[in-house]
Design an enzyme around this catalytic site. Structure first.
Site: not given
Ligand code: IPE
Ligand code: MG
Length: 215
Positions: A50, A2
């Protein structure tokens, strides 16, 4: 893994750049794990939730998945890292599914650390799919475990969540029952082998009783 998005935003860069950087750190940390004698590494790359993100971000992540599939097909045997994908991969375009199958085939021949990549993965979704697979069979803990995406893979000893949030976010809900948890504010693209080793040291000092008592 994350914190990719915030890492990029802090630098005034598109979030996709953070994902690219995060994917490079995955390779670095996977190699570090292998060198440290870890047998199984499982990373949360993309959750079922996601998919709610803007289309361009989802397609950037899918692009990285393709790159990794192609690279791993080429390098897995040399690197001694077996890649396995966990999650509901049925939503992937057919050419991706073919690459996943090829990766699985090569994995059978490679010995070394197994790196599991959770993609379009959700702990709840996994459980629902497992119950469907179980059909009418007697629902014991072992039988259900054998129907999960992680069938045959030991439960995680340690879960490290970077990025500052203190929750599991639908990661390995069943398997995490007795996992030790470590949370760090470090954003995934800044995560290093040194921090990994420090986490292992914290883990080693923990007392694991699995609901029992110390003797
Ligand atoms: C993690 O990074 C990767 C995925 C969930 C695909 P994020 O995209 O969640 O990054 P933040 O939490 O917005 O910084
Ligand atoms: Mg994240």
């Amino acid at each position: 893994m994350d914190g990719n998005g915030r890492w990029a935003e802090k630098r005034g860069l598109p979030r996709a750049v953070g994902h690219t950087r995060g994917a490079e750190v995955f390779r670095k940390i996977a190699t570090a794990c292998k060198d440290l004698g870890v047998e199984y590494l499982t990373v949360y790359a993309f959750s079922t939730e996601n998919n709610r993100r803007p289309e361009d971000e989802v397609s950037a992540i899918l692009g990285l998945l393709r790159k990794y599939l192609l690279e791993s097909i080429e390098k897995m045997e040399r690197d001694g890292i077996r890649l396995k994908f966990l999650g509901n991969l049925d939503i992937l375009p057919p050419d991706y599914r073919k690459l996943v199958r090829e990766t699985d085939e090569i994995s059978k021949r490679v010995c070394g650390m197994q790196a599991n990549v959770c993609f379009n993965y959700g702990g709840r979704d996994e459980l629902v799919r497992a119950v469907k697979r179980l059909g009418g069979a007697e629902p014991t803990e072992q039988a259900l475990s054998d129907c999960l995406d992680t069938a045959g893979i030991p439960d995680p000893d340690l879960i490290i969540r970077p990025g500052g949030e203190k929750r599991l976010s639908n990661f390995l809900l069943w398997q995490a029952a007795y996992a030790e948890l470590i949370f760090t504010d470090t954003l995934w693209p800044d995560f290093t082998k040194e921090e990994l080793v420090a986490a292992f040291e914290v883990f080693s000092a923990r007392k694991r009783r699995y609901g029992g008592v110390d003797r």
